[in-house]
Design a protein around this motif. Structure first.
Motif, short mmCIF file in Angstrom:
data_model
loop_
_atom_site.label_atom_id
_atom_site.label_comp_id
_atom_site.label_asym_id
_atom_site.label_seq_id
_atom_site.Cartn_x
_atom_site.Cartn_y
_atom_site.Cartn_z
N LEU A 1 -9.45 -2.61 10.90
CA LEU A 1 -8.33 -2.01 10.17
C LEU A 1 -7.22 -1.59 11.13
CD1 LEU A 1 -7.26 -0.92 7.44
CD2 LEU A 1 -8.39 1.24 7.98
N LEU A 2 -7.58 -0.94 12.23
CA LEU A 2 -6.59 -0.50 13.21
C LEU A 2 -5.91 -1.70 13.87
CD1 LEU A 2 -5.25 1.79 14.82
CD2 LEU A 2 -7.19 1.70 16.40
N VAL B 1 -4.87 -4.12 3.31
CA VAL B 1 -4.00 -3.05 3.81
C VAL B 1 -2.69 -3.59 4.35
CG1 VAL B 1 -6.00 -1.61 4.36
CG2 VAL B 1 -5.00 -3.05 6.15
N ILE B 2 -2.59 -4.91 4.56
CA ILE B 2 -1.33 -5.48 5.05
C ILE B 2 -0.74 -6.41 4.00
CG2 ILE B 2 -1.85 -5.20 7.51
CD1 ILE B 2 -2.61 -8.18 7.57
N LYS C 1 2.08 3.05 3.08
CA LYS C 1 2.74 2.20 4.07
C LYS C 1 4.06 1.62 3.57
CE LYS C 1 -0.45 2.75 7.09
NZ LYS C 1 -0.16 3.57 8.30
N GLU D 1 0.86 -1.19 0.00
CA GLU D 1 0.00 0.00 0.00
C GLU D 1 0.89 1.24 0.00
OE1 GLU D 1 -3.68 1.94 2.61
OE2 GLU D 1 -2.59 0.19 3.34
N TYR E 1 -3.31 -3.04 11.44
CA TYR E 1 -2.15 -2.15 11.42
C TYR E 1 -1.26 -2.41 12.64
CZ TYR E 1 -3.53 0.94 7.57
OH TYR E 1 -3.82 1.47 6.34
N THR E 2 -1.90 -2.55 13.80
CA THR E 2 -1.15 -2.75 15.04
C THR E 2 -0.35 -4.05 14.99
OG1 THR E 2 -2.81 -1.53 16.32
CG2 THR E 2 -1.34 -3.00 17.54
N CYS F 1 -7.94 -7.03 4.85
CA CYS F 1 -6.57 -7.52 4.92
C CYS F 1 -5.71 -7.01 3.76
CB CYS F 1 -6.54 -9.04 4.94
SG CYS F 1 -7.24 -9.76 6.45
N TYR G 1 2.27 -3.75 11.59
CA TYR G 1 3.24 -2.66 11.49
C TYR G 1 3.83 -2.24 12.84
CZ TYR G 1 1.74 -1.94 6.66
OH TYR G 1 1.47 -2.10 5.32
N ASP H 1 7.13 1.70 5.86
CA ASP H 1 7.07 0.79 7.01
C ASP H 1 7.63 -0.58 6.66
OD1 ASP H 1 5.93 2.67 8.72
OD2 ASP H 1 3.91 2.20 8.03
#
Length: 509
Positions: A351-352, A450-451, A76, A73, A355-356, A448, A359, A79
């Motif tokens: 989503l959060l 987003v990762i 990101k 993404e 991320y946690t 998923c 990332y 990261d």
């Protein structure tokens, strides 16, 4: 000399170059292909092309490496430099139209600029209300909606200059934002000139409003410890600017301009060659029927959706049952923290949580670094476990107290009574709502993406960006695949409801 040894030596000589090639290290460059042209995009045959694809190949060759594209993404990508270098998703360099940023330069190694860009204001050809940048300050009869790329310099510039007089909307997908302007759902967009040049050709109903503003620079970011690699890339960029290699690449995509000549002079101390040799345009590949390839990719992504679902939901059921038992039958010092767990998980977005896990956890210094698939399974399992815990708690509380009393009277220990008498009945009651949650999980796997997990929804977005003529067909096929995956579970839920004579309350999501 023995002829046999001569043959061995001859064969070894042939194999040596191949062995050396196999031992070449990789240059893993991070990019987000969903952002589209002219940076990284697919031709009609599904091959990735773009000026940064060719730039990556040139840089890798100059420093003796093999270019390997790694998808992520856009916002990101830096990261991914924090991931373990041995991880499959790790990258060596961010190369995807990333602007020079003071905040990123503090934590990452940064190369010299490889491209100079300017910000361009784009709107519809027939939009007489926006002809210059200053028109964005006019709020009569309403505020104008302006789209930008999330986390970009364009977003910061537009927010700082016009934030009080416009409605600013951001997205990670440049093509989507520009498409919304074309469809008159946004009034305008502010984009870097490479994207503007490409999409103005693709969408003739758009125009440039006012002169481009604020020169900026694209650079590459690396790990702080990779200073040697950064300097090697710097030398390759300087050489490419000086000998005309980058000029040839940029001209191929219509991106060479006076700013690049100035960039060449500042970085090399010489002006680029002034010859105007013909440069071939972009070869978008032979026109072929894209549907066999697209269907194959959609089916593969659907397989990932199924894998995420069938591996995470059993874990969610197990965790949820344990949490429910703890809340109902444990002392308060156990039940209260479990109640907090349920409320925190239900009260924060999936989503959060993803991320946690993916990332932030690796940055805690605990030596934990999940792969995308592991993070996706864990995140979905934890998120759904809170809802399953409430389903099971409702089922446990629905069992009459006399059931436990009768079991104890028969000489069963409390734990045995719970395991053999209470839990089987509670599980029977909550099967329908649990089944419904499983159906919902199929759709929530889309988060998923987003990762870095390419599941069905992300694959649809990728294919849509590169095959816009088939937007309706792709949407129907994607929806059909979701229906094929989830409908059998819906049928199963109805059968269970009829057999058990209950509709199953469950917890509303």
């Amino acid at each position: 000399m023995n002829p046999r040894w001569l043959l061995v030596a001859f064969l070894a000589g042939i194999a040596a170059p191949a062995t050396a090639q196999e031992k070449k290290p990789e240059l893993r460059w991070g990019t987000d292909p969903t952002g589209g042209a002219p940076y990284v995009y697919q031709d009609s045959a599904g091959k990735f092309i773009g000026f940064e694809v060719e730039l990556a190949s040139y840089l890798a060759e100059k420093i003796g490496r093999i270019p390997v594209m790694k998808k992520g993404e856009w916002s990101k990508l830096p990261d991914l430099l924090d991931k373990s270098a041995d991880a499959d998703e790790a990258i060596d360099v961010v190369l995807n139209g990333y602007e020079l940023s003071e905040s990123l330069a503090k934590s990452k190694a940064v190369t010299i600029p490889y491209y100079a860009y300017r910000l361009v204001l784009i709107t519809q050809q027939d939009n007489a209300a926006i002809t210059t940048w200053n028109d964005l300050t006019v709020m009569n009869p309403r505020k104008k909606t302006v789209g930008v790329l999330t986390g970009s310099v364009a977003q910061a510039y537009t927010q700082n200059r016009f934030g009080a007089s416009i409605d600013l909307a951001s997205d990670d997908d440049v093509a989507k934002v520009i498409g919304l302007v074309r469809d008159k759902r946004f009034d305008a967009t502010v984009q870097d000139n490479p994207a503007a040049i490409y999409f103005l050709k693709e969408m003739p109903t758009l125009k440039v409003a006012g002169a481009p503003r604020q020169i900026g620079f694209y650079v590459m970011y690396l790990r702080k410890s990779d200073q040697e690699l950064a300097e090697a890339l710097n030398n390759a960029v300087r050489e490419g600017l000086k000998d005309g290699t980058l000029r040839k690449i940029y001209k191929k995509y219509g991106l060479w301009n006076d700013d690049q000549e100035w960039l060449c002079y500042t970085q090399t101390g010489t002006w680029p060659s002034s010859d105007d040799e013909e440069v071939e345009g972009v070869d978008t590949g032979t026109k072929v029927n894209p549907w066999p390839r697209m269907l194959k990719e959609l089916l593969q992504a659907a397989g990932m959706t199924v894998l995420l679902s069938v591996t995470s939901f059993p874990l969610a059921m197990l965790i949820g049952l344990m949490v429910a038992l703890g809340r109902v039958y444990s002392p308060r010092w156990v039940s209260i923290p479990l109640g907090v767990y349920v409320e925190v998980i239900r009260g924060t977005p999936l989503l959060l949580q993803l991320y946690t896990i993916f990332y932030l956890v690796p940055k805690l210094g605990l030596g934990i670094d999940f792969t995308p698939l592991e993070a996706g399974i864990i995140g979905l399992a934890i998120n759904y476990s809170a809802y399953e815990a409430e389903n099971y708690r409702a089922g446990l509380l629905a069992i009459p107290r006399g059931q436990m009393e009768a079991a104890l009277a028969l000489g069963l220990k409390p734990i045995t009574a719970i395991r053999m008498v209470i839990v089987p009945q509670a599980v029977r009651i909550v099967i329908p709502p649990v089944t419904n949650d499983f159906i919902a999980l199929f759709k929530d796997t889309s988060v998923c993406s987003v990762i870095l997990i390419t599941e069905l929804t992300r694959k649809y977005n990728e294919l849509y960006n590169f095959n816009r003529d088939y937007i309706v067909e792709l949407a129907f096929v994607t929806a059909a695949l979701y229906l094929i995956m989830s409908y059998p579970m819906a049928l199963l839920a109805r059968v269970l409801e009829r057999r058990m004579g209950t509709t199953g309350g469950g917890i509303a999501r």
